[in-house]
Design a protein around this motif. Structure first.
Motif, PDB file in Angstrom:
ATOM      1  N   ASP A  83       0.836  -1.212   0.000  1.00 25.11           N
ATOM      2  CA  ASP A  83       0.000   0.000   0.000  1.00 25.11           C
ATOM      3  C   ASP A  83       0.871   1.263   0.000  1.00 25.11           C
ATOM      4  OD1 ASP A  83      -2.548  -1.459   2.171  1.00 25.11           O
ATOM      5  OD2 ASP A  83      -2.251  -1.566  -0.012  1.00 25.11           O
ATOM      6  N   GLU A  84       1.936   1.228   0.784  1.00 22.34           N
ATOM      7  CA  GLU A  84       2.825   2.394   0.820  1.00 22.34           C
ATOM      8  C   GLU A  84       3.426   2.644  -0.563  1.00 22.34           C
ATOM      9  OE1 GLU A  84       7.005   3.932   2.878  1.00 22.34           O
ATOM     10  OE2 GLU A  84       5.966   2.192   3.712  1.00 22.34           O
ATOM     11  N   GLN A  85       3.900   1.567  -1.220  1.00 25.43           N
ATOM     12  CA  GLN A  85       4.523   1.711  -2.532  1.00 25.43           C
ATOM     13  C   GLN A  85       3.504   2.140  -3.592  1.00 25.43           C
ATOM     14  OE1 GLN A  85       7.863   1.414  -3.445  1.00 25.43           O
ATOM     15  NE2 GLN A  85       8.191   1.435  -1.225  1.00 25.43           N
ATOM     16  N   ILE A  86       2.267   1.620  -3.472  1.00 23.71           N
ATOM     17  CA  ILE A  86       1.234   2.011  -4.436  1.00 23.71           C
ATOM     18  C   ILE A  86       0.967   3.505  -4.342  1.00 23.71           C
ATOM     19  CG2 ILE A  86      -1.233   1.765  -4.976  1.00 23.71           C
ATOM     20  CD1 ILE A  86      -0.974  -1.207  -4.248  1.00 23.71           C
ATOM     21  N   GLY A  87       1.012   4.045  -3.131  1.00 27.82           N
ATOM     22  CA  GLY A  87       0.826   5.486  -2.967  1.00 27.82           C
ATOM     23  C   GLY A  87       1.901   6.267  -3.711  1.00 27.82           C
ATOM     24  N   TYR A  88       3.142   5.807  -3.602  1.00 31.72           N
ATOM     25  CA  TYR A  88       4.230   6.488  -4.318  1.00 31.72           C
ATOM     26  C   TYR A  88       4.062   6.341  -5.825  1.00 31.72           C
ATOM     27  CZ  TYR A  88       6.412   6.129   0.317  1.00 31.72           C
ATOM     28  OH  TYR A  88       6.673   6.192   1.660  1.00 31.72           O
ATOM     29  N   ILE A  89       3.607   5.142  -6.264  1.00 31.06           N
ATOM     30  CA  ILE A  89       3.420   4.904  -7.701  1.00 31.06           C
ATOM     31  C   ILE A  89       2.350   5.836  -8.258  1.00 31.06           C
ATOM     32  CG2 ILE A  89       2.583   3.215  -9.389  1.00 31.06           C
ATOM     33  CD1 ILE A  89       3.954   1.037  -7.646  1.00 31.06           C
ATOM     34  N   ARG A  90       1.247   5.994  -7.518  1.00 33.84           N
ATOM     35  CA  ARG A  90       0.173   6.887  -7.989  1.00 33.84           C
ATOM     36  C   ARG A  90       0.697   8.316  -8.136  1.00 33.84           C
ATOM     37  NH1 ARG A  90      -2.605   3.010 -10.091  1.00 33.84           N
ATOM     38  NH2 ARG A  90      -3.773   1.695  -8.614  1.00 33.84           N
ATOM     39  N   TYR A  91       1.531   8.710  -7.189  1.00 36.68           N
ATOM     40  CA  TYR A  91       2.094  10.062  -7.250  1.00 36.68           C
ATOM     41  C   TYR A  91       2.971  10.234  -8.493  1.00 36.68           C
ATOM     42  CZ  TYR A  91       5.469  13.782  -6.317  1.00 36.68           C
ATOM     43  OH  TYR A  91       6.284  14.881  -6.443  1.00 36.68           O
ATOM     44  N   LEU A  92       3.820   9.225  -8.765  1.00 36.20           N
ATOM     45  CA  LEU A  92       4.715   9.333  -9.920  1.00 36.20           C
ATOM     46  C   LEU A  92       3.959   9.175 -11.244  1.00 36.20           C
ATOM     47  CD1 LEU A  92       7.864   7.395  -8.617  1.00 36.20           C
ATOM     48  CD2 LEU A  92       7.493   9.865  -8.743  1.00 36.20           C
ATOM     49  N   GLN A  93       2.828   8.476 -11.202  1.00 34.23           N
ATOM     50  CA  GLN A  93       1.990   8.423 -12.409  1.00 34.23           C
ATOM     51  C   GLN A  93       1.418   9.798 -12.702  1.00 34.23           C
ATOM     52  OE1 GLN A  93      -0.684   5.273 -11.222  1.00 34.23           O
ATOM     53  NE2 GLN A  93       0.447   3.697 -12.409  1.00 34.23           N
ATOM     54  N   GLU A  94       1.038  10.515 -11.636  1.00 39.26           N
ATOM     55  CA  GLU A  94       0.551  11.878 -11.825  1.00 39.26           C
ATOM     56  C   GLU A  94       1.641  12.793 -12.378  1.00 39.26           C
ATOM     57  OE1 GLU A  94      -3.290  11.465 -11.221  1.00 39.26           O
ATOM     58  OE2 GLU A  94      -2.420  13.488 -11.387  1.00 39.26           O
ATOM     59  N   GLN A  95       2.889  12.479 -12.025  1.00 42.96           N
ATOM     60  CA  GLN A  95       4.024  13.254 -12.529  1.00 42.96           C
ATOM     61  C   GLN A  95       4.461  12.797 -13.919  1.00 42.96           C
ATOM     62  OE1 GLN A  95       5.260  15.906 -10.718  1.00 42.96           O
ATOM     63  NE2 GLN A  95       3.521  15.413  -9.386  1.00 42.96           N
ATOM     64  N   ASN A  96       3.715  11.831 -14.477  1.00 46.06           N
ATOM     65  CA  ASN A  96       3.990  11.300 -15.819  1.00 46.06           C
ATOM     66  C   ASN A  96       5.359  10.620 -15.904  1.00 46.06           C
ATOM     67  OD1 ASN A  96       2.923  10.809 -18.380  1.00 46.06           O
ATOM     68  ND2 ASN A  96       4.052  12.524 -19.297  1.00 46.06           N
ATOM     69  N   MET A  97       5.823  10.050 -14.786  1.00 49.43           N
ATOM     70  CA  MET A  97       7.070   9.283 -14.797  1.00 49.43           C
ATOM     71  C   MET A  97       6.790   7.793 -14.950  1.00 49.43           C
ATOM     72  SD  MET A  97       9.599  11.048 -11.997  1.00 49.43           S
ATOM     73  CE  MET A  97      10.962  10.065 -12.593  1.00 49.43           C
ATOM     74  N   LEU A  98       5.595   7.345 -14.517  1.00 50.60           N
ATOM     75  CA  LEU A  98       5.230   5.935 -14.606  1.00 50.60           C
ATOM     76  C   LEU A  98       3.944   5.785 -15.402  1.00 50.60           C
ATOM     77  CD1 LEU A  98       5.902   4.764 -10.909  1.00 50.60           C
ATOM     78  CD2 LEU A  98       7.456   4.631 -12.881  1.00 50.60           C
ATOM     79  N   ASN A  99       3.818   4.629 -16.059  1.00 52.75           N
ATOM     80  CA  ASN A  99       2.613   4.332 -16.848  1.00 52.75           C
ATOM     81  C   ASN A  99       1.475   3.866 -15.927  1.00 52.75           C
ATOM     82  OD1 ASN A  99       4.036   4.889 -19.207  1.00 52.75           O
ATOM     83  ND2 ASN A  99       4.678   2.746 -19.463  1.00 52.75           N
ATOM     84  N   ASN A 100       0.283   3.937 -16.458  1.00 51.30           N
ATOM     85  CA  ASN A 100      -0.891   3.448 -15.721  1.00 51.30           C
ATOM     86  C   ASN A 100      -1.110   1.971 -16.020  1.00 51.30           C
ATOM     87  OD1 ASN A 100      -1.638   5.941 -14.497  1.00 51.30           O
ATOM     88  ND2 ASN A 100      -2.420   6.636 -16.480  1.00 51.30           N
ATOM     89  N   ASP A 101      -0.117   1.158 -15.755  1.00 40.28           N
ATOM     90  CA  ASP A 101      -0.203  -0.280 -16.054  1.00 40.28           C
ATOM     91  C   ASP A 101       0.258  -1.104 -14.851  1.00 40.28           C
ATOM     92  OD1 ASP A 101       2.926  -0.571 -17.996  1.00 40.28           O
ATOM     93  OD2 ASP A 101       2.463   0.424 -16.090  1.00 40.28           O
ATOM     94  N   LEU A 102      -0.064  -0.646 -13.658  1.00 39.08           N
ATOM     95  CA  LEU A 102       0.394  -1.305 -12.442  1.00 39.08           C
ATOM     96  C   LEU A 102      -0.151  -2.731 -12.368  1.00 39.08           C
ATOM     97  CD1 LEU A 102       1.785  -1.236  -9.665  1.00 39.08           C
ATOM     98  CD2 LEU A 102      -0.346  -0.281  -8.731  1.00 39.08           C
TER      99      LEU A 102
ATOM    100  N   THR B 138       7.477   5.619 -18.035  1.00 38.73           N
ATOM    101  CA  THR B 138       7.171   6.454 -19.192  1.00 38.73           C
ATOM    102  C   THR B 138       8.472   6.814 -19.903  1.00 38.73           C
ATOM    103  OG1 THR B 138       5.287   7.389 -18.001  1.00 38.73           O
ATOM    104  CG2 THR B 138       6.058   8.572 -19.969  1.00 38.73           C
ATOM    105  N   ILE B 139       8.583   6.338 -21.127  1.00 41.18           N
ATOM    106  CA  ILE B 139       9.843   6.583 -21.843  1.00 41.18           C
ATOM    107  C   ILE B 139       9.626   7.320 -23.156  1.00 41.18           C
ATOM    108  CG2 ILE B 139      10.977   4.566 -20.863  1.00 41.18           C
ATOM    109  CD1 ILE B 139      10.372   3.116 -23.499  1.00 41.18           C
ATOM    110  N   ASP B 140       8.365   7.581 -23.546  1.00 38.10           N
ATOM    111  CA  ASP B 140       8.115   8.152 -24.866  1.00 38.10           C
ATOM    112  C   ASP B 140       8.550   9.619 -24.944  1.00 38.10           C
ATOM    113  OD1 ASP B 140       4.516   8.736 -24.460  1.00 38.10           O
ATOM    114  OD2 ASP B 140       6.188   8.872 -23.054  1.00 38.10           O
ATOM    115  N   GLU B 141       8.715  10.277 -23.793  1.00 40.08           N
ATOM    116  CA  GLU B 141       9.157  11.674 -23.843  1.00 40.08           C
ATOM    117  C   GLU B 141      10.620  11.790 -24.247  1.00 40.08           C
ATOM    118  OE1 GLU B 141       8.402  13.589 -20.197  1.00 40.08           O
ATOM    119  OE2 GLU B 141       6.229  13.366 -20.317  1.00 40.08           O
ATOM    120  N   GLY B 142      11.386  10.739 -23.989  1.00 40.60           N
ATOM    121  CA  GLY B 142      12.799  10.765 -24.353  1.00 40.60           C
ATOM    122  C   GLY B 142      13.611  11.579 -23.367  1.00 40.60           C
ATOM    123  N   VAL B 143      14.895  11.486 -23.532  1.00 40.00           N
ATOM    124  CA  VAL B 143      15.842  12.227 -22.704  1.00 40.00           C
ATOM    125  C   VAL B 143      16.762  12.989 -23.623  1.00 40.00           C
ATOM    126  CG1 VAL B 143      17.682  12.054 -20.993  1.00 40.00           C
ATOM    127  CG2 VAL B 143      15.729  10.511 -20.875  1.00 40.00           C
ATOM    128  N   GLY B 144      16.915  14.285 -23.389  1.00 39.25           N
ATOM    129  CA  GLY B 144      17.738  15.128 -24.252  1.00 39.25           C
ATOM    130  C   GLY B 144      19.220  14.982 -23.995  1.00 39.25           C
TER     131      GLY B 144
END
Length: 807
Positions: free
Chosen positions: A741-760, A782-788
């Motif tokens: 549950d603790e980790q899921i909370g962090y995952i939801r936060y990072l999904q909102e930051q568009n760092m993780l996909n919604n495929d938990l 999330t990797i489609d944004e790429g890294v400069g």
């Protein structure tokens, strides 16, 4: 001026001595040439000297040394001509001597008093301290230097100057003098034709200034075939101070080959030499600190009065530290010349010095890079001996003394670090304090007991572990594939080389080697080809390579073909290593990038709360982080720091996945990474293992954590053959739902930051040996944004950025 004949040495030449003639003809010839110079303003003086010598024509022939005292007037003219007109003969060390002999026939008062003892009328002690063999060797070098210069125009073949020591009869200290011989007025005449020898050997500089040349020169140019005519001028310069400075500098540079006491004894000796007194003493005291606190280390405080004064108190260590701390509040040069009763009332320290018989005392702070590294004490029990003038003699050596104490401080800390390295491991700032205390106690107890003691234990209790692993996916499979590809290339190159050699030589045995090569090609193309590395290496190293080398030696025609093959198997450039090179380069690039990122992450971790962060290099990078109150006892700990660290861990794994994916297009051989986290909510105990030089878990229950993290890297999803870890995903292994549950909370936060996909995914894992009930979360990055390019530059140059963040 003195006209007594002084014999500086005896029995220099035992045989085949050169003929030496005392004559003033070369000198007068030189003056006549100088007189003819149009711009010579001394022509009148030269004319007068020439006229005076021509009144004594016998001086232009061979002159008897014993009769030179009759010609003091013309000898004075030589001195006036060759020395500065205002030079004081009481200070200038200057003399005339017969060519290539130790016989001085005219000297200044300073020179005479330098080499002759006033009390005995004999040579001073150190003038004749060299053995006849050493003097003969020096004279041979000098003779051949003159011959080669005068006859063959080879200047300075051997040094014509040397440093000699003389003992001061009053202090017993040595003084050092540089003696130089002026040979301008010596002519060298061969008694026969010039010998024919290989002068190019000398002109090329080979064996130049090397004593091994003396036997050759004696063979080529026997001295008894030369005649030396004229006189030499010997000048002496007092280089005691420079010699002392140089020896102090050498003591610093050679510190590694000297014991600390030897080094300090040498420095004390040269300091006494500089001030020319055995009655002036010196004390050197470094400012030693542990964790920015002064400590007392008696063995490093050489001959210091501060240390001796501290022994007057019951607690010597506290007294010394108190005295030094008071001085360091306002470090400055202090000089007491004569301890008055009034001075004694000002300071208990001055009173102690007076009671010890000290008449004059000075203390000077020593700085290195604007920081005080210690003090030098100068003191004496003789009144009026230590003066400001004497102290000024030490000014040039003060920077060297600063370097000495800086080296002492560095060596002290290196001893601490060496104990840590030998007894422990590489230490991080967060736990350095614990290692410092234990190492210092170890050194202190060993010194007090006079024997090696047991080192104390390093342990931290109730710390929370965080484990993560970034691995190269299918690294073993990729290595085997690269190896098989390279072997195929190597065999094809080898087969081509053998065919070329067969055409060139017609050697029948080549057919048998080609047959073996074809057989091996068939094997490596088969299903068992990937398991033949050892046998293949044996075939190449013990059969083919010796065979090719023998062919190459026996037949120059095959050199090119053999060379092509060996070029192909060069590990750095050969085509037969290309696949392995590309793979290793790609893997190293990715792992270096991950390492750099984790180093940046470590800095962020320490900013939040001190913790121990340890990385391990495998086919990827694994790390352990330990956080808890025992690691930072001075900073209150709460679970908020633990939660912050777990969020940071998850964020960093997402960033690493994005960065490793961005590297794919830059790699010669694309490799992917997998990201794994193991959650363990209960605190554990860790202890430093002296035998393994690393921290490890302590206790049976805690060891279970270590076992689990080592077994989950290849764990599969229950009921399938699919591995949990996958590229572009983060896998989080746990036991309890609370952890999930603790980790899921962090995952939801990072999904909102568009760092993780919604495929938990929430997954059950297969049972492992001794481990059941494992579960996992898995989420895509999330990797489609790429890294400069800017982020990649930071990745490979972490020092260019304060913090690396990707999101």
């Amino acid at each position: 001026m003195h006209t007594e004949i002084i014999t500086l040495a005896k029995d220099i030449f035992s045989d085949k001595a050169p003929e030496t003639v005392l004559s003033f003809r070369p000198f007068i010839g030189h003056l006549k040439k100088r007189k003819e110079d149009q711009n010579n303003h001394k022509a009148g003086f030269f004319t007068y000297i020439i006229a005076e010598f021509e009144k004594h024509p016998e001086l232009l022939q061979q002159v008897d040394l014993e009769g030179m005292s009759r010609y003091q007037h013309v000898l004075e003219l030589i001195y006036n001509c060759l020395s500065p007109i205002i030079e004081d003969e009481e200070k200038q060390f200057w003399a005339l001597c017969q060519p290539l002999t130790p016989y001085v026939f005219y000297s200044t008062n300073a020179f005479y008093n330098l080499v002759i003892s006033i009390s005995t009328g004999m040579l001073r002690k150190a003038v004749a301290e060299k053995s006849p063999e050493e003097l003969r060797e020096d004279q041979l070098k000098f003779c051949y230097s003159v011959i080669l210069e005068k006859c063959y125009h080879l200047p300075a073949f051997f040094k014509t100057e040397a440093v000699h020591s003389l003992e001061d009869e009053d202090t017993g200290l040595m003084h050092y003098y540089k003696m130089k011989m002026d040979t301008r007025f010596i002519e060298v005449h061969p008694k026969t034709d010039f010998p024919d020898f290989n002068i190019k050997l000398l002109q090329s500089g080979e064996n130049y200034d090397h004593s091994d040349m003396i036997p050759l020169l004696r063979k080529w140019l026997p001295l008894d075939m030369f005649r030396f005519e004229g006189f030499a001028i010997e000048t002496v310069v007092d280089v005691t101070a420079q010699y002392a400075y140089e020896n102090i500098r050498n003591s610093i540079l050679n510190r590694g080959s000297l014991e600390n006491k030897q080094c300090l004894f040498s420095i004390h000796h040269w300091l006494k030499t500089i001030v020319a007194s055995n009655d002036i003493e010196f004390g050197l005291m470094p400012v030693l600190k542990i964790d920015n606190k002064l400590i007392f280390e008696e063995s490093t405080c050489s001959n210091g009065l501060l240390v001796n004064a501290s022994r007057e108190f019951a607690d010597t260590e506290s007294a010394y530290i108190s005295l030094v701390e008071n001085y360091l509040k306002e470090p400055k040069r202090i000089f007491w010349n004569g301890m008055s009763k009034e001075d004694e009332t000002k300071s208990a320290y001055i009173k102690i010095l007076a009671n010890k018989g000290v008449k004059s005392y000075a203390i000077i702070p020593l700085y290195y890079n604007s920081a005080v590294v210690g003090m030098v004490e100068i003191y004496t029990s003789k009144p009026n001996l230590l003066t400001e003038g004497v102290l000024s003699l030490l000014d040039p050596v003060i920077p060297m003394l600063s370097q000495v104490l800086k080296n002492t401080i560095d060596e002290f800390h290196e001893e601490i670090n060496q104990v840590i390295r030998e007894k422990f491991t590489s230490v991080q700032p967060s736990v350095q304090w614990k290692f410092n205390q234990t190492a210092w106690h170890y050194l202190r107890d060993t010194e007090l007991l006079g024997k090696t003691t047991d080192i104390g234990e390093i342990a931290f209790e109730n710390v929370y572990p965080l484990y993560g692993a970034v691995d190269i996916r299918n690294s073993t499979i990729e290595r085997n594939a690269a190896l098989a590809t390279d072997f195929k290339v190597q065999f094809n190159v080898l087969k081509s080389a053998l065919n070329e050699i067969k055409l060139e030589t017609g050697f029948a045995l080549i057919d048998e080697k080609i047959f073996l090569v074809k057989k091996w090609i068939s094997i490596i193309n088969g299903p068992s080809g990937g398991n033949q590395e050892i046998k293949l290496n044996d075939f190449f190293e013990n059969q083919m390579h010796p065979f090719l080398r023998l062919l190459e030696k026996g037949n120059p025609k095959v050199k090119e073909s053999v060379g092509k093959y060996f070029d192909a198997i060069d590990e750095k450039t050969g085509v037969a290593y290309e696949s392995r090179r590309n793979l290793e380069t790609s893997m190293n690039t990715v792992i270096s990038a991950v390492n750099n990122y984790l180093e940046t992450m470590k800095g962020e971790v320490q900013q939040a709360y001190p913790s121990y962060f340890e990385k391990f290099r495998t086919d990827g990078v694994e790390y352990d982080i330990y956080i808890g109150q025992s690691i930072a006892p001075d900073k209150p700990f709460s679970d908020i720091y633990l939660k912050n660290l777990r969020l940071l861990q998850l964020t960093s794994m997402a960033a690493i996945a994005k960065l490793s994916h961005a590297l794919l297009e830059h790699l010669s051989k694309p490799v992917e990474t997998t990201q794994l986290i193991f959650i363990h909510s209960h605190p554990i105990n860790i202890m430093f293992r002296n035998d393994e030089k690393r921290f490890d878990v302590e206790g049976a229950y805690n060891i279970r954590y270590h076992v689990i993290k080592k077994r989950i890297d290849k764990v599969r999803i229950k009921g399938t053959k699919e591995r949990l870890t996958q590229p572009n995903k983060i896998a989080i292994v746990y036991f309890s739902q609370k952890e999930a549950d603790e980790q899921i909370g962090y995952i939801r936060y990072l999904q909102e930051q568009n760092m993780l996909n919604n495929d938990l995914e929430e997954l059950e894992l297969e049972d492992l040996q001794g481990v059941i009930g494992l579960k996992a979360l898995r989420v895509g990055v999330t990797i489609d944004e790429g890294v400069g390019s800017r982020e990649l530059h930071k990745l490979f140059n972490p020092d260019d950025a304060d913090t690396l963040k990707v999101g």
